[in-house]
Design an enzyme around this catalytic site. Structure first.
Site, short mmCIF file in Angstrom:
data_model
loop_
_atom_site.label_atom_id
_atom_site.label_comp_id
_atom_site.label_asym_id
_atom_site.label_seq_id
_atom_site.Cartn_x
_atom_site.Cartn_y
_atom_site.Cartn_z
N ILE A 77 0.84 -1.30 -0.06
CA ILE A 77 -0.18 0.06 0.03
C ILE A 77 0.93 1.31 -0.09
O ILE A 77 1.88 1.36 0.62
CB ILE A 77 -1.24 0.09 1.26
N CYS A 78 0.40 2.27 -0.73
CA CYS A 78 1.04 3.44 -1.09
C CYS A 78 1.26 4.23 0.48
O CYS A 78 0.24 4.73 0.91
CB CYS A 78 0.75 4.35 -1.99
N ILE A 79 2.30 4.53 0.74
CA ILE A 79 2.50 5.35 1.99
C ILE A 79 1.90 6.53 2.22
O ILE A 79 1.20 6.96 3.35
CB ILE A 79 4.11 5.48 2.48
N ALA A 82 -1.69 5.66 2.19
CA ALA A 82 -2.12 4.91 3.51
C ALA A 82 -2.33 6.01 4.89
O ALA A 82 -3.22 5.77 5.44
CB ALA A 82 -1.14 3.93 3.70
#
Lengths: 130, 123
Positions: A77-79, A82
């Protein structure tokens, strides 16, 4: 063929997240491989452990957990997405002084470089949602 | 089978700049792709052409100015963006004042463009 998937929509809005997980299972069953699934924007909510669902509805996290457990698929998941959506692992929860992690530990939090890497290492990148 | 390494990527941007967070997400992907030295081009399609509106002011929305971020594209060696000619005409868009240099394409040209890339990333 080597596939990677990009998931953009929330698992509780429409079928995109579920369709992506189903696609991955079918592709693997037909002998293809899934290099990575990258979750961006609202797609990151697929990792949430906090959603509570009625008994007659399925938990949208479960198909992803099954995919990772059965086939070792890399779920990232893209930080930046997220954090905005409150999807935190223990490290990020500590860093940002939040009560605790909110994601299933089968997901990894990382940067957009992982999507670029997925493009570079895959024959096809399939987008779900958006 | 995939050869790891440099791939050509076309990012297709279909969302208006402030209607959802996807416009920002797609631009972030474009910049990241370019930063990792992959070959990347942008195509603004449909409502996505609104991202090219001149003199954007997002101050009262409390979010970053999208036009200003588009103007940084040349720093990432993205010097020209492709634009859906029909959508630009529909919105009466003055592309001479767009934040980034543009090249308009009719539907046939857009199709020819799309088939030439290793990956299409549609947002």
């Amino acid at each position: 063929m080597i596939y990677s998937l990009l998931v953009l929509s929330s698992p509780i809005s429409g079928q995109c997240s579920r369709s992506a997980a189903d696609f991955a299972q079918c592709a693997i069953a037909r002998g293809h491989s899934i290099h990575r699934v990258f979750f961006l924007d609202a797609g990151t909510m697929a990792s949430s452990v906090n959603g509570v669902f009625p008994q007659d509805e399925s938990d949208p996290v479960r198909p992803w957990v099954r995919l990772a457990e059965q086939h070792g698929v890399d779920l990232v998941i893209c930080i930046s997405s997220a954090l905005k959506h409150g999807m935190l692992d223990q490290v990020e929860a500590n860093r940002h002084e939040r009560p605790g992690p909110t994601i299933n530990s089968i997901f990894t939090i990382s940067g957009l470089g992982q999507l670029v890497d997925a493009c570079a290492h895959s024959d096809r990148l399939i987008t779900f949602g958006g | 089978m995939a050869q790891a390494g440099k791939k050509t990527v076309l990012i297709v941007l279909r969302h208006s700049p402030y209607g959802s967070s996807l416009a920002k997400a797609s631009l972030d992907v474009a910049l990241a792709t370019a930063a990792f030295e992959q070959s990347v081009d942008l195509l603004f399609l449909g409502d996505g052409v609104l991202q090219l509106l001149p003199e954007q002011d997002s101050h009262s929305l409390g979010i970053k100015n999208f036009g200003r971020q588009l103007a940084s594209l040349p720093l990432y060696d993205i010097n020209c963006a492709y634009v859906d000619a029909e959508a630009a005409a529909r919105y009466n868009l003055d592309l001479t004042k767009a934040p980034v240099e543009t090249r308009v394409l009719d539907p046939k040209k857009m199709h020819q463009l799309m088939v030439g890339y290793d990956h299409l990333l549609g947002f």
